[in-house]
Design a protein around this motif. Structure first.
Motif, PDB file in Angstrom:
ATOM      1  N   ARG A 185       0.955  -1.024  -0.338  1.00  0.00           N
ATOM      2  CA  ARG A 185       0.023   0.519   0.275  1.00  0.00           C
ATOM      3  C   ARG A 185       0.683   1.007   0.291  1.00  0.00           C
ATOM      4  NH1 ARG A 185      -4.474   0.476   4.217  1.00  0.00           N
ATOM      5  NH2 ARG A 185      -5.188   2.123   3.136  1.00  0.00           N
ATOM      6  N   LEU A 186       2.129   0.689   0.393  1.00  0.00           N
ATOM      7  CA  LEU A 186       2.802   2.135   1.000  1.00  0.00           C
ATOM      8  C   LEU A 186       3.925   2.465  -0.404  1.00  0.00           C
ATOM      9  CD1 LEU A 186       4.095   2.539   4.233  1.00  0.00           C
ATOM     10  CD2 LEU A 186       2.544   3.619   3.153  1.00  0.00           C
ATOM     11  N   TYR A 230      17.337   6.314   4.468  1.00  0.00           N
ATOM     12  CA  TYR A 230      16.125   5.669   4.239  1.00  0.00           C
ATOM     13  C   TYR A 230      15.609   4.165   3.707  1.00  0.00           C
ATOM     14  CZ  TYR A 230      11.042   6.969   1.766  1.00  0.00           C
ATOM     15  OH  TYR A 230      10.588   6.361   1.094  1.00  0.00           O
ATOM     16  N   LEU A 231      16.482   4.948   2.156  1.00  0.00           N
ATOM     17  CA  LEU A 231      16.605   3.236   1.672  1.00  0.00           C
ATOM     18  C   LEU A 231      16.513   2.232   2.173  1.00  0.00           C
ATOM     19  CD1 LEU A 231      17.860   4.861  -1.536  1.00  0.00           C
ATOM     20  CD2 LEU A 231      15.548   4.472  -1.790  1.00  0.00           C
ATOM     21  N   GLU A 232      17.987   1.866   2.722  1.00  0.00           N
ATOM     22  CA  GLU A 232      18.266   0.893   3.615  1.00  0.00           C
ATOM     23  C   GLU A 232      17.270   0.483   4.821  1.00  0.00           C
ATOM     24  OE1 GLU A 232      19.708  -2.168   4.880  1.00  0.00           O
ATOM     25  OE2 GLU A 232      20.766  -1.144   3.119  1.00  0.00           O
ATOM     26  N   SER A 233      17.382   1.345   4.895  1.00  0.00           N
ATOM     27  CA  SER A 233      15.320   0.820   5.862  1.00  0.00           C
ATOM     28  C   SER A 233      14.704   0.736   5.728  1.00  0.00           C
ATOM     29  CB  SER A 233      15.059   2.130   6.975  1.00  0.00           C
ATOM     30  OG  SER A 233      16.003   2.891   7.291  1.00  0.00           O
ATOM     31  N   VAL A 234      13.687   0.586   4.063  1.00  0.00           N
ATOM     32  CA  VAL A 234      12.981   0.437   2.921  1.00  0.00           C
ATOM     33  C   VAL A 234      12.648  -0.935   3.080  1.00  0.00           C
ATOM     34  CG1 VAL A 234      12.229   0.197   0.644  1.00  0.00           C
ATOM     35  CG2 VAL A 234      12.040   2.368   2.557  1.00  0.00           C
ATOM     36  N   ARG A 235      14.721  -0.931   2.707  1.00  0.00           N
ATOM     37  CA  ARG A 235      14.771  -2.346   2.558  1.00  0.00           C
ATOM     38  C   ARG A 235      15.417  -3.762   3.641  1.00  0.00           C
ATOM     39  NH1 ARG A 235      16.587  -4.754  -2.779  1.00  0.00           N
ATOM     40  NH2 ARG A 235      18.309  -3.164  -3.488  1.00  0.00           N
ATOM     41  N   ASP A 299       7.673   0.017  12.150  1.00  0.00           N
ATOM     42  CA  ASP A 299       8.501   0.262  11.112  1.00  0.00           C
ATOM     43  C   ASP A 299       7.478   0.984  10.190  1.00  0.00           C
ATOM     44  OD1 ASP A 299      10.882  -0.222  12.602  1.00  0.00           O
ATOM     45  OD2 ASP A 299      11.034  -2.082  11.958  1.00  0.00           O
ATOM     46  N   LEU A 300       7.021  -0.314   9.485  1.00  0.00           N
ATOM     47  CA  LEU A 300       6.170   0.164   8.467  1.00  0.00           C
ATOM     48  C   LEU A 300       5.554   1.625   8.782  1.00  0.00           C
ATOM     49  CD1 LEU A 300       4.386  -2.881   7.404  1.00  0.00           C
ATOM     50  CD2 LEU A 300       6.117  -1.562   6.201  1.00  0.00           C
ATOM     51  N   MET A 301       5.203   2.025  10.336  1.00  0.00           N
ATOM     52  CA  MET A 301       4.241   3.450  10.322  1.00  0.00           C
ATOM     53  C   MET A 301       5.698   4.541  10.204  1.00  0.00           C
ATOM     54  SD  MET A 301       1.835   2.204  13.375  1.00  0.00           S
ATOM     55  CE  MET A 301       1.841   3.991  14.176  1.00  0.00           C
ATOM     56  N   VAL A 302       6.620   3.960  10.452  1.00  0.00           N
ATOM     57  CA  VAL A 302       7.936   5.008  10.964  1.00  0.00           C
ATOM     58  C   VAL A 302       8.270   5.386   9.232  1.00  0.00           C
ATOM     59  CG1 VAL A 302       9.940   5.181  11.759  1.00  0.00           C
ATOM     60  CG2 VAL A 302       8.984   4.078  13.225  1.00  0.00           C
ATOM     61  N   LEU A 303       8.327   4.484   8.367  1.00  0.00           N
ATOM     62  CA  LEU A 303       8.723   4.808   7.265  1.00  0.00           C
ATOM     63  C   LEU A 303       6.849   4.739   6.490  1.00  0.00           C
ATOM     64  CD1 LEU A 303       9.771   1.208   5.691  1.00  0.00           C
ATOM     65  CD2 LEU A 303      10.939   3.261   5.938  1.00  0.00           C
ATOM     66  N   ALA A 304       5.729   5.557   6.997  1.00  0.00           N
ATOM     67  CA  ALA A 304       5.249   5.979   6.429  1.00  0.00           C
ATOM     68  C   ALA A 304       5.177   7.797   6.878  1.00  0.00           C
ATOM     69  CB  ALA A 304       3.546   5.254   7.043  1.00  0.00           C
ATOM     70  N   PHE A 305       5.260   7.689   7.964  1.00  0.00           N
ATOM     71  CA  PHE A 305       5.396   9.428   8.087  1.00  0.00           C
ATOM     72  C   PHE A 305       7.077   9.415   7.515  1.00  0.00           C
ATOM     73  CE2 PHE A 305       4.002   8.489  12.702  1.00  0.00           C
ATOM     74  CZ  PHE A 305       2.406   8.541  11.982  1.00  0.00           C
ATOM     75  N   TRP A 306       7.962   8.910   7.864  1.00  0.00           N
ATOM     76  CA  TRP A 306       9.185   9.632   7.243  1.00  0.00           C
ATOM     77  C   TRP A 306       9.336   9.746   6.267  1.00  0.00           C
ATOM     78  CZ3 TRP A 306      13.865   5.940   7.752  1.00  0.00           C
ATOM     79  CH2 TRP A 306      15.142   6.613   7.573  1.00  0.00           C
ATOM     80  N   SER A 307       8.978   9.146   4.975  1.00  0.00           N
ATOM     81  CA  SER A 307       8.000   9.211   3.621  1.00  0.00           C
ATOM     82  C   SER A 307       6.496  10.459   3.649  1.00  0.00           C
ATOM     83  CB  SER A 307       7.901   8.619   3.042  1.00  0.00           C
ATOM     84  OG  SER A 307       6.591   7.734   3.696  1.00  0.00           O
ATOM     85  N   ASP A 308       6.492  10.917   4.421  1.00  0.00           N
ATOM     86  CA  ASP A 308       4.724  12.042   4.403  1.00  0.00           C
ATOM     87  C   ASP A 308       3.787  11.181   3.318  1.00  0.00           C
ATOM     88  OD1 ASP A 308       4.605  15.000   3.622  1.00  0.00           O
ATOM     89  OD2 ASP A 308       3.766  13.928   5.252  1.00  0.00           O
TER      90      ASP A 308
END
Length: 458
Positions: A185-186, A230-235, A299-308
């Motif tokens: 979804r993200l 950021y990209l490493e966190s997504v990975r 972690d998905l919540m954090v990525l969702a906030f980080w990427s706006d």
């Protein structure tokens, strides 16, 4: 560079974190400032009451045994004592408290599917305004399927146990419990045909790798470091999701009836789900490591906030009245709900406390991750208000007074943290929700039984 840039690839859209290169446009007034986020983490079945409340008030307080895992975040915390939701006093059991936690209203008593909360939840009030400029107005996550059947002990439908977010007074928003679907979804677009199947089988970052390289060649050293992080966190999250999915038989935890409700599910996941039955789904989810499941979702919540991608999100550690077995904790032998009905038995109380403390540790994990992420002159937690609590105090008594609630972060948004604040008995919990909404720039004249925000928080 536009305020929100996108890396685009076949079947993937990866929003960027806020970079220094975006500052000139923000300074010009197109966005005003970095966004404020709201997160709501729900813990089922209450707490051991005599081990929750800190000693002392104001800034000179000592964290309680249950809250002690948050010691390193002490200066970013607001621990609030004395709050309640008056509308939840009617009706026995958990459901009235759960259904009205974020609405401040009384749910309709029913044994059917005609459920109604009597109001809109505060997260959805926020989503109506904050969600206009993000990919997702809000993101609702959980770990357990929607509860079904009737609780004959109190004559309520169990549907109420699974929902804290209400888009309207009669439309609850179900939690997404599958990490892979939430990830898609993200970061993915839905496949429209077989020609995109190959792309769907690739990592999201592989799909946007060329665009990422081109962008990095244009950035300064600070922005390059931010983008790499950021990209490493997504990975990392993607790897962990794939590992969990493989351990569960490549995603067999989804039943066909759930597939219909997941409009972002792509062809690959649909194929992996096959024709699993509801019973197979439940058995598979039971084998899912609960701790890793919770951490991936946070972690998905954090990525969702980080990427706006969204500025509003909620997470249910479990449905209320959950019987999840916590025997994976040392010294615990039994299910959560059963141990919450401790009848003042010392052995049960100690196990109940360990489950509470485990939930607080997971909350602390999310705060750790948010604090690691630099944003502007501070970090992601500075501009996020992360609430954690339960709508009942003592699970044994189903007590809706003096509910356990903690807020972390929001220091650069205007919250005065690093305090334990004790309010007069009967102070509306909804006053806190108003504080959070107004701090995020959302107009909220009143909510539930609260006409204004709480004193001393902003």
């Amino acid at each position: 560079m536009p305020r929100r840039s996108f890396l685009r690839g076949a079947g993937a859209t990866l929003a960027l974190p806020f970079l220094d290169a975006m500052r000139p446009l923000m300074a010009a007034g197109t966005s005003g400032s970095l966004p404020i986020r709201i997160a709501l983490l729900y813990m089922p079945n209450g707490v051991r009451p005599d081990r929750w409340t800190p000693e002392g008030d104001g800034s000179k307080f000592k964290l309680s045994p249950i809250l002690s895992p948050l010691e390193k975040h002490r200066e970013e915390l607001l621990v609030l004592t004395g709050l309640q939701n008056k509308a939840s006093f009617t009706g026995d059991g958990h459901y009235v408290k759960t259904g009205g936690w974020l609405t401040g209203t009384t749910i309709t008593k029913t044994t059917g599917s005609d459920i109604a909360a009597g109001g809109i939840s505060m997260d959805q009030i926020a989503a109506q305004q904050l969600g206009r400029n993000t990919k997702l107005p809000s993101l609702e996550l959980g770990t357990e399927p929607v509860a079904t059947g009737i609780d004959t002990n109190v004559n309520y439908t169990r549907l109420y146990a699974s929902h804290i977010s209400w888009k309207t007074s009669t439309v609850p928003l179900p939690c997404e419990i599958n990490p892979r679907v939430a990830f898609d979804r993200l970061f993915r677009t839905r496949s429209k045909g077989g020609e995109k199947q190959a792309a769907d089988d690739k990592s999201v970052l592989d799909l946007v790798s060329q665009d990422a390289k081109r962008l990095q060649s244009k950035l300064g050293s600070s922005d390059k470091a931010k983008l790499d992080q950021y990209l490493e966190s997504v990975r990392e999250v993607e790897r962990r999701i794939e590992a969990e999915a493989a351990a569960l038989g490549a995603g067999e935890n989804l039943a066909p009836e759930l597939l219909k409700k997941m409009d972002e599910l792509d062809k690959r996941i649909s194929k992996a789900m096959g024709k699993a039955s509801r019973e197979e789904e439940l058995n598979s989810m039971a084998r899912f490591d609960h701790g890793e499941h919770c951490r991936i979702m946070m972690d998905l919540m954090v990525l969702a906030f980080w990427s706006d991608s969204t500025r509003v999100s909620s997470f249910m550690f479990g449905n209320d009245v959950t019987g999840r077995n916590f025997s994976f904790l040392e010294g615990v032998n039994g299910g959560h709900h059963d141990l919450s009905h401790h009848s003042n038995d010392g052995t049960k109380l100690d196990q109940y406390e360990k489950i509470n403390r485990w939930h607080v540790e997971q909350y602390g994990y999310m705060l750790d991750r948010m604090k690691e992420i630099k944003e502007g002159e501070g970090n992601l937690l500075d501009r996020s208000m992360v609430a954690f609590g339960s709508p009942i105090r003592d699970g044994n008594a189903h007590d809706p007074k003096n509910v356990p609630i903690v807020i972390a972060g929001g220091g650069k948004a205007g919250l005065k943290t690093g305090k334990h604040v004790t309010y007069d008995p009967g102070t509306p919990l909804c006053g806190l929700w108003i504080n959070m909404l107004e701090t995020a720039g959302v107009k909220a004249d009143e909510l539930g039984d609260a006409k204004d925000g709480l004193r001393g928080l902003t």
